[in-house]
Motif scaffolding. Structure first.
Motif, PDB file in Angstrom:
ATOM      1  N   PHE A 213      59.952  21.816  47.298  1.00 31.16           N
ATOM      2  CA  PHE A 213      60.145  20.391  47.503  1.00 31.16           C
ATOM      3  C   PHE A 213      61.073  20.206  48.700  1.00 31.16           C
ATOM      4  O   PHE A 213      62.076  20.907  48.828  1.00 31.16           O
ATOM      5  CB  PHE A 213      60.807  19.735  46.287  1.00 31.16           C
ATOM      6  CG  PHE A 213      59.939  19.656  45.071  1.00 31.16           C
ATOM      7  CD1 PHE A 213      59.104  18.564  44.864  1.00 31.16           C
ATOM      8  CD2 PHE A 213      59.959  20.668  44.118  1.00 31.16           C
ATOM      9  CE1 PHE A 213      58.301  18.471  43.742  1.00 31.16           C
ATOM     10  CE2 PHE A 213      59.159  20.583  42.980  1.00 31.16           C
ATOM     11  CZ  PHE A 213      58.330  19.490  42.796  1.00 31.16           C
ATOM     12  N   CYS A 214      60.753  19.263  49.579  1.00 34.22           N
ATOM     13  CA  CYS A 214      61.685  18.914  50.647  1.00 34.22           C
ATOM     14  C   CYS A 214      62.165  17.478  50.441  1.00 34.22           C
ATOM     15  O   CYS A 214      61.523  16.675  49.746  1.00 34.22           O
ATOM     16  CB  CYS A 214      61.076  19.093  52.027  1.00 34.22           C
ATOM     17  SG  CYS A 214      59.705  17.990  52.419  1.00 34.22           S
ATOM     18  N   SER A 215      63.300  17.166  51.039  1.00 31.99           N
ATOM     19  CA  SER A 215      63.882  15.828  50.947  1.00 31.99           C
ATOM     20  C   SER A 215      64.687  15.594  52.212  1.00 31.99           C
ATOM     21  O   SER A 215      65.434  16.481  52.653  1.00 31.99           O
ATOM     22  CB  SER A 215      64.793  15.721  49.716  1.00 31.99           C
ATOM     23  OG  SER A 215      65.236  14.388  49.521  1.00 31.99           O
ATOM     24  N   VAL A 216      64.518  14.421  52.820  1.00 30.44           N
ATOM     25  CA  VAL A 216      65.205  14.120  54.081  1.00 30.44           C
ATOM     26  C   VAL A 216      65.772  12.712  54.011  1.00 30.44           C
ATOM     27  O   VAL A 216      65.030  11.749  53.761  1.00 30.44           O
ATOM     28  CB  VAL A 216      64.241  14.229  55.288  1.00 30.44           C
ATOM     29  CG1 VAL A 216      64.988  13.913  56.586  1.00 30.44           C
ATOM     30  CG2 VAL A 216      63.603  15.609  55.359  1.00 30.44           C
ATOM     31  N   ALA A 217      67.072  12.588  54.223  1.00 31.78           N
ATOM     32  CA  ALA A 217      67.718  11.268  54.207  1.00 31.78           C
ATOM     33  C   ALA A 217      69.182  11.450  54.566  1.00 31.78           C
ATOM     34  O   ALA A 217      69.702  12.572  54.621  1.00 31.78           O
ATOM     35  CB  ALA A 217      67.606  10.610  52.825  1.00 31.78           C
ATOM     36  N   HIS A 218      69.864  10.326  54.814  1.00 26.18           N
ATOM     37  CA  HIS A 218      71.314  10.366  54.927  1.00 26.18           C
ATOM     38  C   HIS A 218      71.893  10.801  53.579  1.00 26.18           C
ATOM     39  O   HIS A 218      71.416  10.365  52.522  1.00 26.18           O
ATOM     40  CB  HIS A 218      71.872   8.997  55.300  1.00 26.18           C
ATOM     41  CG  HIS A 218      71.504   8.547  56.685  1.00 26.18           C
ATOM     42  ND1 HIS A 218      71.929   9.204  57.818  1.00 26.18           N
ATOM     43  CD2 HIS A 218      70.764   7.500  57.118  1.00 26.18           C
ATOM     44  CE1 HIS A 218      71.461   8.593  58.892  1.00 26.18           C
ATOM     45  NE2 HIS A 218      70.739   7.558  58.490  1.00 26.18           N
ATOM     46  N   LEU A 219      72.900  11.633  53.612  1.00 21.28           N
ATOM     47  CA  LEU A 219      73.530  12.076  52.370  1.00 21.28           C
ATOM     48  C   LEU A 219      74.582  11.049  51.972  1.00 21.28           C
ATOM     49  O   LEU A 219      75.770  11.188  52.270  1.00 21.28           O
ATOM     50  CB  LEU A 219      74.141  13.464  52.551  1.00 21.28           C
ATOM     51  CG  LEU A 219      73.166  14.573  52.989  1.00 21.28           C
ATOM     52  CD1 LEU A 219      73.844  15.923  52.934  1.00 21.28           C
ATOM     53  CD2 LEU A 219      71.903  14.571  52.154  1.00 21.28           C
ATOM     54  N   ASN A 220      74.128   9.991  51.324  1.00 19.79           N
ATOM     55  CA  ASN A 220      75.034   8.951  50.843  1.00 19.79           C
ATOM     56  C   ASN A 220      74.629   8.518  49.446  1.00 19.79           C
ATOM     57  O   ASN A 220      73.590   8.940  48.918  1.00 19.79           O
ATOM     58  CB  ASN A 220      75.087   7.761  51.808  1.00 19.79           C
ATOM     59  CG  ASN A 220      73.724   7.106  52.009  1.00 19.79           C
ATOM     60  OD1 ASN A 220      72.915   7.025  51.092  1.00 19.79           O
ATOM     61  ND2 ASN A 220      73.457   6.631  53.224  1.00 19.79           N
ATOM     62  N   TYR A 221      75.424   7.687  48.846  1.00 18.72           N
ATOM     63  CA  TYR A 221      75.219   7.279  47.449  1.00 18.72           C
ATOM     64  C   TYR A 221      73.842   6.655  47.244  1.00 18.72           C
ATOM     65  O   TYR A 221      73.171   6.920  46.241  1.00 18.72           O
ATOM     66  CB  TYR A 221      76.320   6.296  47.048  1.00 18.72           C
ATOM     67  CG  TYR A 221      76.154   5.717  45.664  1.00 18.72           C
ATOM     68  CD1 TYR A 221      76.482   6.468  44.528  1.00 18.72           C
ATOM     69  CD2 TYR A 221      75.670   4.423  45.483  1.00 18.72           C
ATOM     70  CE1 TYR A 221      76.326   5.942  43.256  1.00 18.72           C
ATOM     71  CE2 TYR A 221      75.511   3.886  44.216  1.00 18.72           C
ATOM     72  CZ  TYR A 221      75.835   4.650  43.102  1.00 18.72           C
ATOM     73  OH  TYR A 221      75.677   4.119  41.846  1.00 18.72           O
ATOM     74  N   ASN A 222      73.406   5.820  48.186  1.00 14.60           N
ATOM     75  CA  ASN A 222      72.154   5.095  47.995  1.00 14.60           C
ATOM     76  C   ASN A 222      70.946   6.017  47.877  1.00 14.60           C
ATOM     77  O   ASN A 222      69.963   5.664  47.224  1.00 14.60           O
ATOM     78  CB  ASN A 222      71.925   4.114  49.152  1.00 14.60           C
ATOM     79  CG  ASN A 222      70.685   3.278  48.956  1.00 14.60           C
ATOM     80  OD1 ASN A 222      70.504   2.635  47.933  1.00 14.60           O
ATOM     81  ND2 ASN A 222      69.788   3.302  49.932  1.00 14.60           N
ATOM     82  N   ASP A 288      55.749  21.925  50.145  1.00 17.77           N
ATOM     83  CA  ASP A 288      54.615  21.658  49.258  1.00 17.77           C
ATOM     84  C   ASP A 288      54.627  20.244  48.688  1.00 17.77           C
ATOM     85  O   ASP A 288      53.583  19.745  48.251  1.00 17.77           O
ATOM     86  CB  ASP A 288      54.623  22.663  48.100  1.00 17.77           C
ATOM     87  CG  ASP A 288      54.532  24.093  48.599  1.00 17.77           C
ATOM     88  OD1 ASP A 288      53.494  24.452  49.183  1.00 17.77           O
ATOM     89  OD2 ASP A 288      55.513  24.851  48.427  1.00 17.77           O
ATOM     90  N   ALA A 289      55.789  19.599  48.654  1.00 15.86           N
ATOM     91  CA  ALA A 289      55.899  18.242  48.104  1.00 15.86           C
ATOM     92  C   ALA A 289      57.190  17.630  48.629  1.00 15.86           C
ATOM     93  O   ALA A 289      58.076  18.328  49.143  1.00 15.86           O
ATOM     94  CB  ALA A 289      55.889  18.260  46.578  1.00 15.86           C
ATOM     95  N   PHE A 290      57.297  16.304  48.487  1.00 13.69           N
ATOM     96  CA  PHE A 290      58.483  15.582  48.948  1.00 13.69           C
ATOM     97  C   PHE A 290      59.087  14.811  47.776  1.00 13.69           C
ATOM     98  O   PHE A 290      58.356  14.276  46.928  1.00 13.69           O
ATOM     99  CB  PHE A 290      58.111  14.595  50.062  1.00 13.69           C
ATOM    100  CG  PHE A 290      59.290  13.831  50.603  1.00 13.69           C
ATOM    101  CD1 PHE A 290      60.073  14.362  51.620  1.00 13.69           C
ATOM    102  CD2 PHE A 290      59.633  12.592  50.083  1.00 13.69           C
ATOM    103  CE1 PHE A 290      61.176  13.675  52.105  1.00 13.69           C
ATOM    104  CE2 PHE A 290      60.733  11.894  50.560  1.00 13.69           C
ATOM    105  CZ  PHE A 290      61.505  12.442  51.574  1.00 13.69           C
ATOM    106  N   VAL A 291      60.421  14.730  47.756  1.00 16.76           N
ATOM    107  CA  VAL A 291      61.093  13.980  46.694  1.00 16.76           C
ATOM    108  C   VAL A 291      62.331  13.288  47.253  1.00 16.76           C
ATOM    109  O   VAL A 291      63.047  13.833  48.100  1.00 16.76           O
ATOM    110  CB  VAL A 291      61.486  14.919  45.525  1.00 16.76           C
ATOM    111  CG1 VAL A 291      62.401  16.053  45.984  1.00 16.76           C
ATOM    112  CG2 VAL A 291      62.143  14.131  44.392  1.00 16.76           C
ATOM    113  N   LEU A 292      62.559  12.057  46.799  1.00 19.59           N
ATOM    114  CA  LEU A 292      63.768  11.318  47.145  1.00 19.59           C
ATOM    115  C   LEU A 292      64.057  10.350  46.007  1.00 19.59           C
ATOM    116  O   LEU A 292      63.146   9.668  45.523  1.00 19.59           O
ATOM    117  CB  LEU A 292      63.603  10.560  48.463  1.00 19.59           C
ATOM    118  CG  LEU A 292      64.857   9.906  49.048  1.00 19.59           C
ATOM    119  CD1 LEU A 292      65.936  10.941  49.340  1.00 19.59           C
ATOM    120  CD2 LEU A 292      64.516   9.128  50.323  1.00 19.59           C
ATOM    121  N   ALA A 293      65.316  10.282  45.584  1.00 23.93           N
ATOM    122  CA  ALA A 293      65.694   9.505  44.395  1.00 23.93           C
ATOM    123  C   ALA A 293      66.535   8.289  44.760  1.00 23.93           C
ATOM    124  O   ALA A 293      67.548   7.999  44.123  1.00 23.93           O
ATOM    125  CB  ALA A 293      66.448  10.399  43.414  1.00 23.93           C
TER     126      ALA A 293
END
Length: 390
Positions: A213-222, A288-293
């Protein structure tokens, strides 16, 4: 057709991705035969970039980028979230507008991005010049209850005078219609960056040792990494071979590294740091997949970037992904729910054969590709100009 873009935030230079989707849309319009210019006050944050008070530069910078004349006014938010700094931003915007018109002529239409502050500047320019303007809203401040009472009057005046009001997801349209009582909003999504639409043979992707799994974003609370990491730790109990690669930096960087250590999942989680567009593309093509919460998203360009590379997506029901993620291309789970997210990670892995990478990519390009989105925006421009000339 001559369009002047007024974004509320914008990349300050090479390597800056803040507001890069405004830049990408401007360049796509230019490629589609529209004469485009950009004016953008770029005010830095004292909290995020304190050292730049001395090194970040001040005043007007002008250059041509991808055939687009671009005018930035660099400064600092010295009184954040106050009327003083909004007034300073608008004054800088007026300076850029007057210079732009002197050097490139009067635009036919203005396209502002986000009401506060670009929409307010567009309304002021319209009031003085009569140039019609459309607005696309992107800001998560509505969902996060961060719009202040003193800001609302100017935002409402601007909204009422917009020749067209656009939001980047269907859920966001409904939210904005409740915020701006009596005003309609229409859905036009953000555009898929051109690099992600380049030819790509998903069938020849490299095979990973473990499902990644990959995930890309600013590392912040949101962005919800404090939810994702414990959910991933739960998923690892059932499938120890899973991997998670995280791209991005931010204020929560140290805390998330420490959380990874406490959860004992350091051998399965890799923090990649800040990534440029090409590096994000490479990461997705190797995953193989992407995830963001996320806790809130008005759109989430990263989700369509992942789909364009044939990756199924796991997202939260936080606004924007509700319009993007379907049972055919991924899974949606509630926000703030570690158990549900862990279950989705396991479910997607165990049913990974359900998703055809080529179909995911084709459907993404059809809805979010340059031709589709720019065609919708140009149709809005034509309708506005036809009305203005009648």
């Amino acid at each position: 057709m001559h369009v002047l873009i007024i974004p509320s935030w914008y990349p300050s230079g090479p390597g800056d991705i803040n507001g890069i989707f405004f830049q990408q849309q401007a360049q796509a319009l230019q490629r589609a035969g529209v004469q485009v210019g950009v004016i953008a006050p770029v005010f830095r944050s004292m909290r995020g970039e304190p050292k730049s008070i001395f090194t970040g530069g001040y005043g007007v910078r002008s250059f041509v980028e991808a055939h687009i004349p671009t005018y930035l006014y660099k400064s600092m938010y010295f009184f954040p979230r106050t009327a003083i700094d909004r007034s300073r931003w608008l004054k800088a915007g007026w300076k850029l507008f007057r210079r732009y018109v002197r050097e490139h002529g009067r635009p036919d239409i203005i396209h502002a991005h986000s009401m506060n502050y670009g929409g307010i500047l567009a309304h002021e320019i319209h009031s003085e010049t009569g140039i019609p303007y459309v607005l696309t809203e992107h800001s998560s401040t509505y969902a996060r209850k961060l719009v202040r009472d003193w800001q609302r009057d100017a935002m409402m005046r601007s909204a009422k005078q917009c020749a067209a009001r656009i939001a980047v997801s269907r859920d966001f349209c409904r939210l904005l219609e409740s915020e701006y009582d009596g005003l309609d909003w229409q859905y036009i999504p953000n555009i898929l960056p051109a690099k992600f639409a380049e030819p790509f043979d998903a069938a020849n992707k490299p095979q990973n040792d473990g499902f990644t799994f990959c995930s890309v974003a600013h590392l912040n609370y949101n962005k919800g990494y404090d939810i994702l990491l414990p959910a991933f730790a739960e998923a690892l109990k059932k499938h120890p071979g899973l991997k998670l690669k995280i791209g991005g930096t931010g204020l929560a960087d140290a805390q998330l590294h420490e959380l990874t250590r406490k959860l004992g999942i350091g051998n399965s989680v890799t923090f990649l740091g800040k990534l440029q567009n090409e590096e994000v593309l490479a990461l997705m093509r190797q995953s193989d997949a992407f995830v963001l919460a996320s806790r809130h998203e008005t759109f989430g360009v990263v989700f369509i970037e992942a789909l364009s590379q044939g990756l199924p997506v796991i997202a939260t029901r936080c606004g924007g992904p509700n319009s993007t993620v379907t049972p055919e291309n991924g899974l949606l789970v509630p926000t703030e729910n570690i158990g549900a997210l862990a279950g989705a990670l396991v479910e997607l892995y165990e049913n990974r054969g359900r998703y055809d990478a080529a179909v995911l990519r084709e459907n993404c390009l059809n809805e979010y590709g340059e031709q589709s989105v720019i065609g919708q925006i140009k149709a809005q421009y034509r309708a506005v100009l036809n009305t203005a000339h009648n």
